[in-house]
Design a protein around this motif. Structure first.
Motif, PDB file in Angstrom:
ATOM      1  N   VAL A  35      29.495  29.980  62.346  1.00 16.28           N
ATOM      2  CA  VAL A  35      28.939  29.374  63.559  1.00 16.28           C
ATOM      3  C   VAL A  35      30.035  28.824  64.460  1.00 16.28           C
ATOM      4  N   GLU A  36      30.974  28.076  63.891  1.00 16.83           N
ATOM      5  CA  GLU A  36      32.023  27.491  64.734  1.00 16.83           C
ATOM      6  C   GLU A  36      32.942  28.560  65.286  1.00 16.83           C
ATOM      7  N   GLY A  37      33.163  29.630  64.507  1.00 16.68           N
ATOM      8  CA  GLY A  37      33.995  30.710  65.020  1.00 16.68           C
ATOM      9  C   GLY A  37      33.405  31.332  66.266  1.00 16.68           C
ATOM     10  N   MET A  38      32.094  31.527  66.276  1.00 20.98           N
ATOM     11  CA  MET A  38      31.442  32.132  67.444  1.00 20.98           C
ATOM     12  C   MET A  38      31.310  31.145  68.598  1.00 20.98           C
ATOM     13  N   SER A  39      30.958  29.913  68.292  1.00 17.26           N
ATOM     14  CA  SER A  39      30.742  28.950  69.375  1.00 17.26           C
ATOM     15  C   SER A  39      32.053  28.515  70.017  1.00 17.26           C
ATOM     16  N   ASP A  40      33.129  28.413  69.226  1.00 17.36           N
ATOM     17  CA  ASP A  40      34.414  27.977  69.777  1.00 17.36           C
ATOM     18  C   ASP A  40      35.126  29.107  70.520  1.00 17.36           C
ATOM     19  N   ALA A  41      35.201  30.268  69.878  1.00 22.36           N
ATOM     20  CA  ALA A  41      35.983  31.364  70.454  1.00 22.36           C
ATOM     21  C   ALA A  41      35.233  32.106  71.547  1.00 22.36           C
ATOM     22  N   ARG A  42      33.903  32.058  71.507  1.00 22.41           N
ATOM     23  CA  ARG A  42      33.136  32.872  72.450  1.00 22.41           C
ATOM     24  C   ARG A  42      32.182  32.045  73.296  1.00 22.41           C
ATOM     25  N   MET A  81      29.679  30.254  72.859  1.00 23.54           N
ATOM     26  CA  MET A  81      28.269  30.437  72.560  1.00 23.54           C
ATOM     27  C   MET A  81      27.675  29.101  72.133  1.00 23.54           C
ATOM     28  N   SER A  82      26.454  28.810  72.539  1.00 26.37           N
ATOM     29  CA  SER A  82      25.827  27.557  72.120  1.00 26.37           C
ATOM     30  C   SER A  82      25.647  27.564  70.612  1.00 26.37           C
ATOM     31  N   ARG A  83      25.583  26.378  70.020  1.00 25.49           N
ATOM     32  CA  ARG A  83      25.471  26.300  68.570  1.00 25.49           C
ATOM     33  C   ARG A  83      24.175  26.940  68.078  1.00 25.49           C
ATOM     34  N   ALA A  84      23.078  26.718  68.818  1.00 28.77           N
ATOM     35  CA  ALA A  84      21.801  27.305  68.409  1.00 28.77           C
ATOM     36  C   ALA A  84      21.873  28.834  68.425  1.00 28.77           C
ATOM     37  N   ASP A  85      22.475  29.382  69.471  1.00 30.24           N
ATOM     38  CA  ASP A  85      22.616  30.838  69.547  1.00 30.24           C
ATOM     39  C   ASP A  85      23.546  31.354  68.442  1.00 30.24           C
ATOM     40  N   ALA A  86      24.602  30.590  68.165  1.00 25.28           N
ATOM     41  CA  ALA A  86      25.550  30.995  67.125  1.00 25.28           C
ATOM     42  C   ALA A  86      24.888  30.974  65.751  1.00 25.28           C
ATOM     43  N   GLU A  87      24.040  29.991  65.486  1.00 26.21           N
ATOM     44  CA  GLU A  87      23.340  29.935  64.198  1.00 26.21           C
ATOM     45  C   GLU A  87      22.400  31.117  64.039  1.00 26.21           C
ATOM     46  N   ALA A  88      21.678  31.471  65.101  1.00 21.11           N
ATOM     47  CA  ALA A  88      20.785  32.623  65.043  1.00 21.11           C
ATOM     48  C   ALA A  88      21.576  33.914  64.850  1.00 21.11           C
ATOM     49  N   ALA A 138      30.819  39.947  58.003  1.00 17.64           N
ATOM     50  CA  ALA A 138      29.951  39.437  59.072  1.00 17.64           C
ATOM     51  C   ALA A 138      30.765  38.685  60.115  1.00 17.64           C
ATOM     52  N   GLY A 139      31.702  37.863  59.658  1.00 17.17           N
ATOM     53  CA  GLY A 139      32.557  37.141  60.595  1.00 17.17           C
ATOM     54  C   GLY A 139      33.437  38.077  61.407  1.00 17.17           C
ATOM     55  N   ALA A 140      33.911  39.156  60.756  1.00 17.60           N
ATOM     56  CA  ALA A 140      34.800  40.089  61.450  1.00 17.60           C
ATOM     57  C   ALA A 140      34.091  40.823  62.578  1.00 17.60           C
ATOM     58  N   ILE A 141      32.818  41.176  62.374  1.00 10.66           N
ATOM     59  CA  ILE A 141      32.107  41.937  63.406  1.00 10.66           C
ATOM     60  C   ILE A 141      31.379  41.031  64.393  1.00 10.66           C
ATOM     61  N   SER A 142      31.464  39.712  64.199  1.00  7.66           N
ATOM     62  CA  SER A 142      30.708  38.782  65.048  1.00  7.66           C
ATOM     63  C   SER A 142      31.107  38.870  66.510  1.00  7.66           C
ATOM     64  N   GLY A 143      32.361  39.200  66.777  1.00 14.61           N
ATOM     65  CA  GLY A 143      32.820  39.267  68.163  1.00 14.61           C
ATOM     66  C   GLY A 143      32.827  40.660  68.746  1.00 14.61           C
ATOM     67  N   SER A 144      32.196  41.617  68.038  1.00 15.06           N
ATOM     68  CA  SER A 144      32.184  43.016  68.490  1.00 15.06           C
ATOM     69  C   SER A 144      33.580  43.516  68.824  1.00 15.06           C
ATOM     70  N   PRO A 145      34.492  43.483  67.841  1.00 12.55           N
ATOM     71  CA  PRO A 145      35.866  43.919  68.109  1.00 12.55           C
ATOM     72  C   PRO A 145      35.940  45.425  68.339  1.00 12.55           C
ATOM     73  N   LYS A 146      37.027  45.853  68.967  1.00 14.54           N
ATOM     74  CA  LYS A 146      37.256  47.280  69.154  1.00 14.54           C
ATOM     75  C   LYS A 146      37.867  47.912  67.910  1.00 14.54           C
TER      76      LYS A 146
END
Length: 292
Positions: free
Chosen positions: A112-119, A121-128, A164-172
């Motif tokens: 959650v923090e990886g997505m909300s901090d780096a991208r 994203m709101s915490r609620a959206d990151a949790e979902a 899951a964490g690796a693909i969370s940001g849709s990397p190339k």
């Protein structure tokens, strides 16, 4: 998508200043959505190649050549540019999932923090999104896993979390550095299947580092055989299996006769090598030929 030209990695001894070349002018290209396996014995330069792509080579090392990702020369990029690229375009899956997560924080903090901090994203959206990603990698009890600490999960479960964490940001580009080494055989097959599915579903390119030719052939479109910091040959799994170009590759293939159908010439070669190993004075020559 990825183009590497004449990649040379040189490290220096901090005490004497003596320099040693680790990678020797390797070149290869990777298309969008393609998976390339880097195979070879330990110390052949597979993981160092990934470190050069990520820009995390050893302190004091010098990288020469060109590493181009979608037209951007990574070696010529500033530190801030590299951080943005690593956050958005590159993802690493390491061989030890326990080392990827903080042992005193729950899994939810990792995702959650990886997505909300780096991208942003709101915490609620990151949790979902975290729960959705865990479902994608085959975890059904997402609430329990998100609440769990790393020591409460098996190695296979943790590696799924890391994927899951690796693909969370849709990397190339997904860099998988021996991601199944610490897992049992059954879990290895499951994790490889997940990686292959995620790559195809998300259109990722992938470099898969392993010493296991079976795994590489199962998940990769092409294989690059490495030895002593040099890429010896690149080809499809079928080309490498049936028409190896170098003595080293032939020795690698002969050491794994289960890759061949009954009656294949490599089985006879492997049997001959095994018989020679039992004769006096033949061990050193065979060890040098196999190199693994």
């Amino acid at each position: 998508m990825l183009n590497i030209e004449n990649l040379v990695l040189t490290v220096s001894d901090p005490e004497t200043g003596a320099e040693t070349e680790i990678l020797h002018g390797n070149s290869f290209a990777l298309a969008q959505g393609e998976a390339l396996g880097l195979v070879g014995e330990s110390g052949s330069g597979k993981s160092m190649t990934l470190k050069c792509i990520l820009g995390i080579e050893p302190s004091g090392a010098r990288v020469d050549g060109r590493i181009e990702l979608d037209g951007t020369d990574l070696l010529a990029s500033s530190g801030e540019q590299l951080r943005r690229i690593r956050a958005n375009d590159l993802a690493l899956i390491a061989q030890n999932p326990h080392g990827a997560l903080n042992p005193v924080l729950p899994v939810s903090r990792f995702l959650v923090e990886g997505m909300s901090d780096a991208r942003t994203m709101s915490r609620a959206d990151a949790e979902a999104k975290a729960a959705e990603l865990l479902h994608q990698v085959g975890i059904t009890d997402t609430e329990r896993v998100l609440r769990s600490y790393p020591h409460q999960l098996s190695g296979g479960m943790l590696q799924r979390v890391v994927i899951a964490g690796a693909i969370s940001g849709s990397p190339k580009l997904l860099l998988a550095d021996e991601p199944t080494t610490a897992l049992d055989v059954t879990t290895q097959a499951e994790v490889v299947a997940i990686l292959d599915e995620m790559r195809r579903e998300h259109g990722l390119s992938m470099i898969f580092v392993t010493h296991d030719l079976d795994l590489a052939a199962a998940v990769c479109d092409r294989l690059a055989v490495m030895k002593d910091g040099e890429i010896l040959e690149i080809g499809t799994p079928e080309q490498i299996r049936d028409h190896p170009e170098t003595e080293y590759t032939r020795a690698l293939m002969a050491a794994r006769p289960m890759l061949y159908p009954a009656g294949h010439p490599a089985q006879e070669e492997g049997a001959h090598a095994a018989g020679a190993a039992g004769r006096p004075g033949s061990g050193d020559a065979n060890d040098e030929e196999a190199g693994a």
